[in-house]
Design an enzyme around this catalytic site. Structure first.
Site, PDB file in Angstrom:
ATOM      1  N   ASN A  16       0.849  -1.195   0.000  1.00 41.20           N
ATOM      2  CA  ASN A  16       0.000   0.000   0.000  1.00 41.20           C
ATOM      3  C   ASN A  16       0.881   1.240   0.000  1.00 41.20           C
ATOM      4  O   ASN A  16       2.008   1.205   0.490  1.00 41.20           O
ATOM      5  CB  ASN A  16      -0.851  -0.010   1.285  1.00 41.20           C
ATOM      6  N   HIS A  59       0.794   5.207   1.339  1.00 44.99           N
ATOM      7  CA  HIS A  59       0.066   6.073   2.272  1.00 44.99           C
ATOM      8  C   HIS A  59       0.724   7.451   2.285  1.00 44.99           C
ATOM      9  O   HIS A  59       1.953   7.555   2.337  1.00 44.99           O
ATOM     10  CB  HIS A  59       0.082   5.457   3.678  1.00 44.99           C
ATOM     11  N   SER A 102       4.757   6.863   2.340  1.00 44.21           N
ATOM     12  CA  SER A 102       5.375   5.577   2.682  1.00 44.21           C
ATOM     13  C   SER A 102       4.740   4.461   1.863  1.00 44.21           C
ATOM     14  O   SER A 102       3.532   4.468   1.633  1.00 44.21           O
ATOM     15  CB  SER A 102       5.132   5.238   4.165  1.00 44.21           C
ATOM     16  N   ASP A 111      -2.890   1.067   7.719  1.00 41.76           N
ATOM     17  CA  ASP A 111      -1.752   1.972   7.556  1.00 41.76           C
ATOM     18  C   ASP A 111      -0.597   1.643   8.505  1.00 41.76           C
ATOM     19  O   ASP A 111       0.179   2.527   8.893  1.00 41.76           O
ATOM     20  CB  ASP A 111      -2.175   3.443   7.721  1.00 41.76           C
TER      21      ASP A 111
HETATM   22  C1  GAR Z   1      -2.884   8.862  -2.616  1.00 41.19           C
HETATM   23  O1  GAR Z   1      -2.453  10.057  -2.033  1.00 41.19           O
HETATM   24  C2  GAR Z   1      -2.631   7.684  -1.687  1.00 41.19           C
HETATM   25  O2  GAR Z   1      -1.434   7.807  -0.963  1.00 41.19           O
HETATM   26  C3  GAR Z   1      -3.824   7.755  -0.771  1.00 41.19           C
HETATM   27  O3  GAR Z   1      -4.884   8.040  -1.636  1.00 41.19           O
HETATM   28  C4  GAR Z   1      -4.410   8.822  -2.720  1.00 41.19           C
HETATM   29  C5  GAR Z   1      -4.854   8.176  -4.001  1.00 41.19           C
HETATM   30  O4  GAR Z   1      -4.531   8.969  -5.113  1.00 41.19           O
HETATM   31  N1  GAR Z   1      -4.003   6.531  -0.035  1.00 41.19           N
HETATM   32  C6  GAR Z   1      -4.388   6.476   1.233  1.00 41.19           C
HETATM   33  O5  GAR Z   1      -4.683   7.459   1.885  1.00 41.19           O
HETATM   34  C7  GAR Z   1      -4.440   5.083   1.831  1.00 41.19           C
HETATM   35  N2  GAR Z   1      -4.503   5.130   3.256  1.00 41.19           N
HETATM   36  P1  GAR Z   1      -4.517   8.350  -6.570  1.00 41.19           P
HETATM   37  O6  GAR Z   1      -5.878   7.663  -6.760  1.00 41.19           O
HETATM   38  O7  GAR Z   1      -4.371   9.545  -7.469  1.00 41.19           O
HETATM   39  O8  GAR Z   1      -3.388   7.383  -6.662  1.00 41.19           O
END
Ligand code: GAR
Length: 204
Positions: free
Chosen positions: A101, A103, A130, A139
Protein backbone atom coordinates in the site's frame (compact mmCIF):
# COMPACT_ATOMS: atom_id res chain seq x y z
CA UNK A 1 -6.73 -1.78 -6.48
CA UNK A 2 -8.07 1.73 -6.59
CA UNK A 3 -11.01 3.81 -5.43
CA UNK A 4 -10.57 7.05 -7.33
CA UNK A 5 -8.31 9.22 -9.42
CA UNK A 6 -5.66 6.57 -10.05
CA UNK A 7 -2.61 8.81 -10.36
CA UNK A 8 -0.44 6.26 -8.55
CA UNK A 9 -1.77 3.59 -10.89
CA UNK A 10 -0.71 5.80 -13.80
CA UNK A 11 2.74 6.28 -12.30
CA UNK A 12 3.15 2.50 -12.01
CA UNK A 13 1.97 1.79 -15.54
CA UNK A 14 4.20 4.52 -16.97
CA UNK A 15 7.24 3.29 -15.06
CA UNK A 16 6.56 -0.23 -16.29
CA UNK A 17 6.45 1.03 -19.86
CA UNK A 18 9.48 3.33 -19.61
CA UNK A 19 11.64 0.83 -17.75
CA UNK A 20 10.39 -2.28 -19.58
CA UNK A 21 9.45 -4.13 -16.40
CA UNK A 22 9.24 -7.90 -16.74
CA UNK A 23 5.69 -7.81 -15.44
CA UNK A 24 2.21 -7.07 -16.61
CA UNK A 25 -0.83 -5.49 -15.01
CA UNK A 26 -3.41 -8.26 -15.04
CA UNK A 27 -6.28 -6.14 -13.72
CA UNK A 28 -7.29 -2.90 -12.09
CA UNK A 29 -10.05 -3.40 -9.55
CA UNK A 30 -12.09 -0.60 -8.03
CA UNK A 31 -14.76 -0.62 -5.34
CA UNK A 32 -16.09 2.65 -6.82
CA UNK A 33 -17.82 2.29 -10.21
CA UNK A 34 -16.96 5.86 -11.24
CA UNK A 35 -13.27 5.77 -10.30
CA UNK A 36 -11.31 7.78 -12.87
CA UNK A 37 -8.49 5.27 -12.77
CA UNK A 38 -10.74 2.70 -14.45
CA UNK A 39 -10.79 4.84 -17.61
CA UNK A 40 -7.01 4.99 -17.61
CA UNK A 41 -6.85 1.21 -17.24
CA UNK A 42 -9.24 0.68 -20.16
CA UNK A 43 -7.31 3.12 -22.33
CA UNK A 44 -4.17 1.14 -21.60
CA UNK A 45 -5.63 -2.26 -22.34
CA UNK A 46 -5.79 -3.39 -18.72
CA UNK A 47 -8.97 -5.20 -17.63
CA UNK A 48 -10.88 -2.72 -15.44
CA UNK A 49 -13.19 -4.36 -12.97
CA UNK A 50 -15.66 -3.01 -10.44
CA UNK A 51 -16.49 -4.83 -7.24
CA UNK A 52 -18.88 -2.36 -5.69
CA UNK A 53 -18.93 -2.65 -1.90
CA UNK A 54 -22.50 -1.29 -1.90
CA UNK A 55 -23.66 -4.52 -3.54
CA UNK A 56 -22.74 -6.55 -0.47
CA UNK A 57 -24.48 -6.87 2.88
CA UNK A 58 -21.30 -7.07 4.93
CA UNK A 59 -17.60 -6.28 4.83
CA UNK A 60 -16.93 -10.02 4.89
CA UNK A 61 -19.12 -10.68 1.85
CA UNK A 62 -17.47 -7.84 -0.05
CA UNK A 63 -13.98 -9.08 0.77
CA UNK A 64 -14.90 -12.62 -0.29
CA UNK A 65 -16.10 -11.37 -3.66
CA UNK A 66 -13.01 -9.21 -3.99
CA UNK A 67 -10.73 -12.16 -3.23
CA UNK A 68 -12.56 -14.31 -5.78
CA UNK A 69 -12.06 -11.64 -8.42
CA UNK A 70 -8.41 -11.16 -7.54
CA UNK A 71 -7.69 -14.88 -7.52
CA UNK A 72 -9.22 -15.29 -10.96
CA UNK A 73 -6.22 -13.30 -12.24
CA UNK A 74 -3.60 -15.14 -10.11
CA UNK A 75 -1.55 -12.02 -9.41
CA UNK A 76 1.88 -12.22 -7.81
CA UNK A 77 1.46 -8.78 -6.27
CA UNK A 78 -1.51 -6.69 -5.21
CA UNK A 79 -0.81 -2.97 -5.06
CA UNK A 80 -3.30 -0.78 -3.23
CA UNK A 81 -3.18 2.59 -4.91
CA UNK A 82 -5.69 4.82 -3.19
CA UNK A 83 -7.96 1.89 -2.31
CA UNK A 84 -10.05 3.43 0.43
CA UNK A 85 -11.79 0.47 2.10
CA UNK A 86 -10.83 -1.18 5.35
CA UNK A 87 -10.11 -4.85 4.63
CA UNK A 88 -11.02 -7.78 6.87
CA UNK A 89 -8.39 -9.88 8.62
CA UNK A 90 -9.00 -13.06 6.54
CA UNK A 91 -8.54 -11.04 3.36
CA UNK A 92 -5.32 -9.48 4.60
CA UNK A 93 -3.99 -12.81 5.85
CA UNK A 94 -4.69 -14.42 2.49
CA UNK A 95 -2.36 -12.00 0.69
CA UNK A 96 0.25 -11.50 3.41
CA UNK A 97 3.63 -10.72 1.92
CA UNK A 98 2.23 -9.91 -1.51
CA UNK A 99 -0.02 -6.94 -0.85
CA UNK A 100 1.45 -3.46 -0.54
CA UNK A 101 0.00 0.00 0.00
CA UNK A 102 1.02 3.60 -0.42
CA UNK A 103 0.07 6.07 2.27
CA UNK A 104 0.46 9.86 2.16
CA UNK A 105 2.52 10.37 5.32
CA UNK A 106 5.79 9.36 6.87
CA UNK A 107 4.44 6.39 8.81
CA UNK A 108 4.05 5.75 11.69
CA UNK A 109 2.99 9.41 11.76
CA UNK A 110 -0.52 10.23 10.60
CA UNK A 111 -2.15 6.94 9.69
CA UNK A 112 -5.74 7.29 8.46
CA UNK A 113 -7.33 10.21 6.65
CA UNK A 114 -6.54 13.92 6.23
CA UNK A 115 -2.83 13.38 6.63
CA UNK A 116 -1.82 16.72 5.10
CA UNK A 117 -4.14 18.79 7.30
CA UNK A 118 -2.88 16.90 10.33
CA UNK A 119 0.77 17.40 9.36
CA UNK A 120 0.18 21.15 9.04
CA UNK A 121 -1.66 21.24 12.34
CA UNK A 122 1.17 19.38 14.07
CA UNK A 123 3.68 21.84 12.62
CA UNK A 124 6.02 19.16 11.31
CA UNK A 125 8.74 20.44 9.02
CA UNK A 126 9.03 17.19 7.11
CA UNK A 127 6.21 15.18 5.59
CA UNK A 128 5.97 12.59 2.84
CA UNK A 129 4.72 9.21 1.81
CA UNK A 130 5.37 5.58 2.68
CA UNK A 131 5.07 2.27 0.88
CA UNK A 132 4.47 -0.67 3.19
CA UNK A 133 3.31 -4.27 3.29
CA UNK A 134 -0.31 -4.52 4.35
CA UNK A 135 -0.93 -6.10 7.73
CA UNK A 136 -4.02 -6.29 9.91
CA UNK A 137 -3.75 -2.76 11.31
CA UNK A 138 -4.74 -0.02 8.85
CA UNK A 139 -1.75 1.97 7.56
CA UNK A 140 0.68 -0.08 9.60
CA UNK A 141 2.95 -2.87 8.45
CA UNK A 142 6.59 -3.21 7.50
CA UNK A 143 7.77 -0.10 5.70
CA UNK A 144 9.46 -0.68 2.36
CA UNK A 145 10.49 2.85 1.45
CA UNK A 146 9.62 6.45 2.20
CA UNK A 147 9.79 9.72 0.35
CA UNK A 148 10.34 12.95 2.24
CA UNK A 149 9.24 16.43 1.30
CA UNK A 150 9.64 19.71 3.19
CA UNK A 151 6.66 21.51 4.70
CA UNK A 152 7.02 25.12 3.56
CA UNK A 153 5.87 28.17 5.54
CA UNK A 154 3.03 29.10 3.18
CA UNK A 155 1.74 25.59 2.57
CA UNK A 156 -1.92 24.73 2.77
CA UNK A 157 -3.25 21.19 2.59
CA UNK A 158 -3.52 21.38 -1.21
CA UNK A 159 0.02 22.58 -1.92
CA UNK A 160 1.41 20.05 0.52
CA UNK A 161 -0.72 17.23 -0.93
CA UNK A 162 0.54 18.06 -4.43
CA UNK A 163 4.18 17.93 -3.28
CA UNK A 164 3.61 14.62 -1.50
CA UNK A 165 1.73 13.14 -4.47
CA UNK A 166 4.66 13.89 -6.76
CA UNK A 167 6.86 12.01 -4.32
CA UNK A 168 4.36 9.12 -4.18
CA UNK A 169 4.76 8.77 -7.92
CA UNK A 170 8.52 8.37 -7.44
CA UNK A 171 8.55 5.87 -4.59
CA UNK A 172 5.69 3.51 -5.49
CA UNK A 173 7.31 2.39 -8.76
CA UNK A 174 10.58 1.80 -6.89
CA UNK A 175 8.97 -0.58 -4.42
CA UNK A 176 7.00 -2.45 -7.09
CA UNK A 177 10.12 -2.82 -9.20
CA UNK A 178 12.04 -4.30 -6.27
CA UNK A 179 9.21 -6.80 -5.78
CA UNK A 180 9.07 -7.74 -9.46
CA UNK A 181 12.81 -8.26 -9.50
CA UNK A 182 12.48 -10.70 -6.61
CA UNK A 183 14.44 -8.47 -4.26
CA UNK A 184 11.70 -7.54 -1.80
CA UNK A 185 10.29 -9.81 0.90
CA UNK A 186 8.31 -9.40 4.07
CA UNK A 187 9.90 -11.25 6.96
CA UNK A 188 7.45 -10.93 9.86
CA UNK A 189 7.50 -7.31 10.94
CA UNK A 190 10.55 -6.55 8.83
CA UNK A 191 11.33 -5.96 5.19
CA UNK A 192 14.20 -7.65 3.41
CA UNK A 193 15.62 -6.13 0.26
CA UNK A 194 18.47 -7.98 -1.34
CA UNK A 195 20.90 -6.87 -2.40
CA UNK A 196 20.52 -3.89 -0.06
CA UNK A 197 19.21 -0.69 -1.52
CA UNK A 198 20.30 2.91 -1.14
CA UNK A 199 16.89 4.38 -1.91
CA UNK A 200 14.86 3.41 1.18
CA UNK A 201 14.49 7.10 1.77
CA UNK A 202 13.96 9.34 -1.21
CA UNK A 203 14.40 13.06 -0.69
CA UNK A 204 12.74 15.84 -2.63
C1 GAR B 1 -2.88 8.86 -2.62
O1 GAR B 1 -2.45 10.06 -2.03
C2 GAR B 1 -2.63 7.68 -1.69
O2 GAR B 1 -1.43 7.81 -0.96
C3 GAR B 1 -3.82 7.76 -0.77
O3 GAR B 1 -4.88 8.04 -1.64
C4 GAR B 1 -4.41 8.82 -2.72
C5 GAR B 1 -4.85 8.18 -4.00
O4 GAR B 1 -4.53 8.97 -5.11
N1 GAR B 1 -4.00 6.53 -0.03
C6 GAR B 1 -4.39 6.48 1.23
O5 GAR B 1 -4.68 7.46 1.88
C7 GAR B 1 -4.44 5.08 1.83
N2 GAR B 1 -4.50 5.13 3.26
P1 GAR B 1 -4.52 8.35 -6.57
O6 GAR B 1 -5.88 7.66 -6.76
O7 GAR B 1 -4.37 9.54 -7.47
O8 GAR B 1 -3.39 7.38 -6.66
Amino acid sequence: MISGRGSNLQALVKAAQNEAWQARFVAVISNQPDAKGLDFARQNGIPAIVVNHRDFASREAFDEALAKTIDSFSPDLIALAGFMRVLTDPFIDRYQGRMINIHPSLLPHFPGLHTHERALEAGVKKHGASVHFVTRVVDEGPIICQGEVPVLPNDDADTLAARVLKMEHRIYPLAVKWFINGRLHQEGSQVQISPPESQYIVQA
